[in-house]
Design a protein around this motif. Structure first.
Motif, PDB file in Angstrom:
ATOM      1  N   ALA A  85      79.468  24.166  55.829  1.00 19.06           N
ATOM      2  CA  ALA A  85      78.838  24.358  55.641  1.00 19.06           C
ATOM      3  C   ALA A  85      79.068  26.359  55.502  1.00 19.06           C
ATOM      4  CB  ALA A  85      77.173  25.267  56.988  1.00 19.06           C
ATOM      5  N   LEU A  86      80.234  26.316  56.008  1.00 18.82           N
ATOM      6  CA  LEU A  86      80.463  27.614  55.642  1.00 18.82           C
ATOM      7  C   LEU A  86      81.066  27.736  54.559  1.00 18.82           C
ATOM      8  CD1 LEU A  86      82.586  28.389  58.833  1.00 18.82           C
ATOM      9  CD2 LEU A  86      81.154  29.761  57.733  1.00 18.82           C
ATOM     10  N   LEU A  87      81.366  26.772  53.372  1.00 22.61           N
ATOM     11  CA  LEU A  87      82.079  26.704  52.664  1.00 22.61           C
ATOM     12  C   LEU A  87      82.051  26.511  50.956  1.00 22.61           C
ATOM     13  CD1 LEU A  87      85.822  24.778  53.591  1.00 22.61           C
ATOM     14  CD2 LEU A  87      85.141  27.324  52.703  1.00 22.61           C
ATOM     15  N   SER A  88      80.591  25.615  51.429  1.00 21.63           N
ATOM     16  CA  SER A  88      79.402  24.941  50.414  1.00 21.63           C
ATOM     17  C   SER A  88      78.840  26.054  50.041  1.00 21.63           C
ATOM     18  CB  SER A  88      78.477  24.100  51.058  1.00 21.63           C
ATOM     19  OG  SER A  88      77.173  25.457  51.755  1.00 21.63           O
ATOM     20  N   SER A  89      77.992  25.922  48.893  1.00 21.68           N
ATOM     21  CA  SER A  89      77.325  26.550  47.815  1.00 21.68           C
ATOM     22  C   SER A  89      75.392  26.820  48.865  1.00 21.68           C
ATOM     23  CB  SER A  89      77.374  26.042  46.582  1.00 21.68           C
ATOM     24  OG  SER A  89      76.277  26.080  45.573  1.00 21.68           O
ATOM     25  N   SER A  90      75.566  27.582  48.378  1.00 20.45           N
ATOM     26  CA  SER A  90      74.293  27.970  48.707  1.00 20.45           C
ATOM     27  C   SER A  90      72.608  27.767  47.201  1.00 20.45           C
ATOM     28  CB  SER A  90      73.983  29.814  48.935  1.00 20.45           C
ATOM     29  OG  SER A  90      74.308  30.329  47.825  1.00 20.45           O
ATOM     30  N   SER A  91      73.360  27.155  47.033  1.00 22.78           N
ATOM     31  CA  SER A  91      72.263  26.842  45.527  1.00 22.78           C
ATOM     32  C   SER A  91      71.668  25.533  46.658  1.00 22.78           C
ATOM     33  CB  SER A  91      73.061  26.404  44.190  1.00 22.78           C
ATOM     34  OG  SER A  91      74.363  25.140  44.747  1.00 22.78           O
ATOM     35  N   GLY A  92      70.822  25.949  46.044  1.00 26.32           N
ATOM     36  CA  GLY A  92      68.968  24.874  46.713  1.00 26.32           C
ATOM     37  C   GLY A  92      69.291  25.110  47.860  1.00 26.32           C
ATOM     38  N   LEU A  93      67.152  24.685  47.909  1.00 22.26           N
ATOM     39  CA  LEU A  93      67.140  25.145  49.437  1.00 22.26           C
ATOM     40  C   LEU A  93      67.903  24.191  50.403  1.00 22.26           C
ATOM     41  CD1 LEU A  93      64.271  26.247  51.046  1.00 22.26           C
ATOM     42  CD2 LEU A  93      63.279  23.948  50.447  1.00 22.26           C
ATOM     43  N   ALA A  94      67.821  23.326  50.539  1.00 25.17           N
ATOM     44  CA  ALA A  94      68.708  22.147  51.511  1.00 25.17           C
ATOM     45  C   ALA A  94      69.907  22.795  51.979  1.00 25.17           C
ATOM     46  CB  ALA A  94      68.423  20.718  50.975  1.00 25.17           C
ATOM     47  N   ASN A  95      70.731  23.456  50.838  1.00 27.50           N
ATOM     48  CA  ASN A  95      72.213  24.295  51.017  1.00 27.50           C
ATOM     49  C   ASN A  95      72.243  25.418  51.477  1.00 27.50           C
ATOM     50  OD1 ASN A  95      74.586  22.494  50.225  1.00 27.50           O
ATOM     51  ND2 ASN A  95      73.513  22.352  48.490  1.00 27.50           N
ATOM     52  N   ARG A  96      71.677  26.195  51.419  1.00 27.82           N
ATOM     53  CA  ARG A  96      70.970  27.014  51.509  1.00 27.82           C
ATOM     54  C   ARG A  96      70.369  27.271  53.859  1.00 27.82           C
ATOM     55  NH1 ARG A  96      68.759  28.921  47.339  1.00 27.82           N
ATOM     56  NH2 ARG A  96      66.581  28.655  47.587  1.00 27.82           N
ATOM     57  N   MET A  97      69.521  26.329  53.690  1.00 30.36           N
ATOM     58  CA  MET A  97      68.870  25.766  55.034  1.00 30.36           C
ATOM     59  C   MET A  97      70.227  25.139  55.607  1.00 30.36           C
ATOM     60  SD  MET A  97      65.306  24.063  54.978  1.00 30.36           S
ATOM     61  CE  MET A  97      65.455  22.638  56.216  1.00 30.36           C
ATOM     62  N   ASN A  98      71.283  24.825  55.486  1.00 22.80           N
ATOM     63  CA  ASN A  98      72.422  23.877  56.033  1.00 22.80           C
ATOM     64  C   ASN A  98      74.100  25.165  56.100  1.00 22.80           C
ATOM     65  OD1 ASN A  98      74.289  22.319  56.539  1.00 22.80           O
ATOM     66  ND2 ASN A  98      75.429  22.801  54.563  1.00 22.80           N
ATOM     67  N   GLN A  99      73.795  26.224  55.833  1.00 22.81           N
ATOM     68  CA  GLN A  99      73.982  27.589  55.638  1.00 22.81           C
ATOM     69  C   GLN A  99      73.866  28.257  56.750  1.00 22.81           C
ATOM     70  OE1 GLN A  99      74.744  29.060  52.111  1.00 22.81           O
ATOM     71  NE2 GLN A  99      76.893  28.773  51.727  1.00 22.81           N
ATOM     72  N   VAL A 100      72.128  28.217  57.169  1.00 17.82           N
ATOM     73  CA  VAL A 100      71.847  29.012  57.996  1.00 17.82           C
ATOM     74  C   VAL A 100      72.131  28.813  58.803  1.00 17.82           C
ATOM     75  CG1 VAL A 100      69.277  30.127  58.753  1.00 17.82           C
ATOM     76  CG2 VAL A 100      70.111  30.438  56.363  1.00 17.82           C
ATOM     77  N   VAL A 101      72.011  27.411  59.409  1.00 18.74           N
ATOM     78  CA  VAL A 101      71.921  26.530  60.761  1.00 18.74           C
ATOM     79  C   VAL A 101      72.943  26.354  61.598  1.00 18.74           C
ATOM     80  CG1 VAL A 101      71.137  24.501  62.065  1.00 18.74           C
ATOM     81  CG2 VAL A 101      69.316  25.485  60.421  1.00 18.74           C
ATOM     82  N   LEU A 102      74.577  25.824  59.999  1.00 20.04           N
ATOM     83  CA  LEU A 102      75.218  24.840  60.345  1.00 20.04           C
ATOM     84  C   LEU A 102      76.757  25.478  60.546  1.00 20.04           C
ATOM     85  CD1 LEU A 102      74.795  21.515  59.735  1.00 20.04           C
ATOM     86  CD2 LEU A 102      74.444  22.209  61.537  1.00 20.04           C
ATOM     87  N   SER A 103      76.316  27.234  59.769  1.00 17.01           N
ATOM     88  CA  SER A 103      77.716  27.854  59.653  1.00 17.01           C
ATOM     89  C   SER A 103      77.891  28.673  61.047  1.00 17.01           C
ATOM     90  CB  SER A 103      76.953  28.678  58.371  1.00 17.01           C
ATOM     91  OG  SER A 103      75.806  29.748  58.592  1.00 17.01           O
ATOM     92  N   ASN A 104      76.590  28.993  61.803  1.00 16.05           N
ATOM     93  CA  ASN A 104      76.516  29.068  63.077  1.00 16.05           C
ATOM     94  C   ASN A 104      77.666  28.425  64.106  1.00 16.05           C
ATOM     95  OD1 ASN A 104      76.005  30.132  66.495  1.00 16.05           O
ATOM     96  ND2 ASN A 104      74.912  31.433  64.914  1.00 16.05           N
ATOM     97  N   GLY A 105      78.702  28.220  64.658  1.00 18.47           N
ATOM     98  CA  GLY A 105      79.194  27.214  65.350  1.00 18.47           C
ATOM     99  C   GLY A 105      78.507  27.026  66.514  1.00 18.47           C
ATOM    100  N   THR A 106      78.126  28.215  67.149  1.00 19.11           N
ATOM    101  CA  THR A 106      77.255  27.448  68.321  1.00 19.11           C
ATOM    102  C   THR A 106      76.508  26.851  68.177  1.00 19.11           C
ATOM    103  OG1 THR A 106      77.927  30.418  68.775  1.00 19.11           O
ATOM    104  CG2 THR A 106      76.151  28.673  69.972  1.00 19.11           C
ATOM    105  N   LEU A 107      75.186  26.864  67.135  1.00 17.01           N
ATOM    106  CA  LEU A 107      74.127  26.388  66.389  1.00 17.01           C
ATOM    107  C   LEU A 107      75.026  24.959  66.259  1.00 17.01           C
ATOM    108  CD1 LEU A 107      71.788  28.224  64.337  1.00 17.01           C
ATOM    109  CD2 LEU A 107      71.031  27.673  67.101  1.00 17.01           C
ATOM    110  N   ALA A 108      75.394  24.551  65.287  1.00 19.25           N
ATOM    111  CA  ALA A 108      76.339  23.227  65.267  1.00 19.25           C
ATOM    112  C   ALA A 108      76.700  22.515  66.333  1.00 19.25           C
ATOM    113  CB  ALA A 108      77.750  23.448  64.360  1.00 19.25           C
ATOM    114  N   ARG A 109      77.506  23.101  67.111  1.00 15.65           N
ATOM    115  CA  ARG A 109      78.089  22.462  69.183  1.00 15.65           C
ATOM    116  C   ARG A 109      76.408  22.077  69.126  1.00 15.65           C
ATOM    117  NH1 ARG A 109      81.618  26.067  68.233  1.00 15.65           N
ATOM    118  NH2 ARG A 109      81.222  28.057  70.202  1.00 15.65           N
TER     119      ARG A 109
END
Length: 138
Positions: A85-109
């Protein structure tokens, strides 16, 4: 930053995922890493690829999480989806949602156990088995 081999050719990052899991299949398809990290090799953990068994022998339980190998570091489970999530592109709605949720380490865990449970339920509903440890395969 893209990793390169001594020959100057970009080294592929690696994702090992469960090819029988529809969630895993879709996740590795939609996450946009190639744009930011370069080549990525996808390996189905059920494919018989010798690297899968090597990772299992190193102690990585592929029923507990996928692997993301990047720049020589192995990320497993929640750490893998967090790093992707930290490394992925933010293009597209699904990728932006992925980044918002899973780029936070605590939320990912916190979320990853729910994702694993969804995988297990889906495999069971489809009549599929868990990934066998290396000593249980021929």
């Amino acid at each position: 930053m893209k990793s390169t081999s001594s020959s100057g050719v970009p080294e592929a990052s690696l994702i090992v995922y469960d090819g029988e899991c529809v969630f895993c299949q879709n996740y590795v398809r939609f996450v946009r890493l190639r744009e930011t990290v370069g080549p990525i090799e996808l390996i189905d953990a059920r494919s018989g690829d010798h690297r899968v068994r090597a990772f299992q022998r190193q102690g990585y339980d592929l029923n507990e999480g996928m692997l993301f190998v990047h720049n020589g570091t192995v990320h497993h489970g929640a750490d893998a989806v967090h790093k992707m999530a930290l490394l992925s592109s933010s293009s597209g709605l699904a990728n932006r949602m992925n980044q918002v949720v899973l780029s936070n380490g605590t939320l990912a865990r916190l979320i990853y156990p729910v994702l694993k449970a969804g995988r297990r339920i889906t495999l069971l509903a489809r009549g599929r088995r868990q990934i066998a440890p290396p000593d249980e395969e021929g």
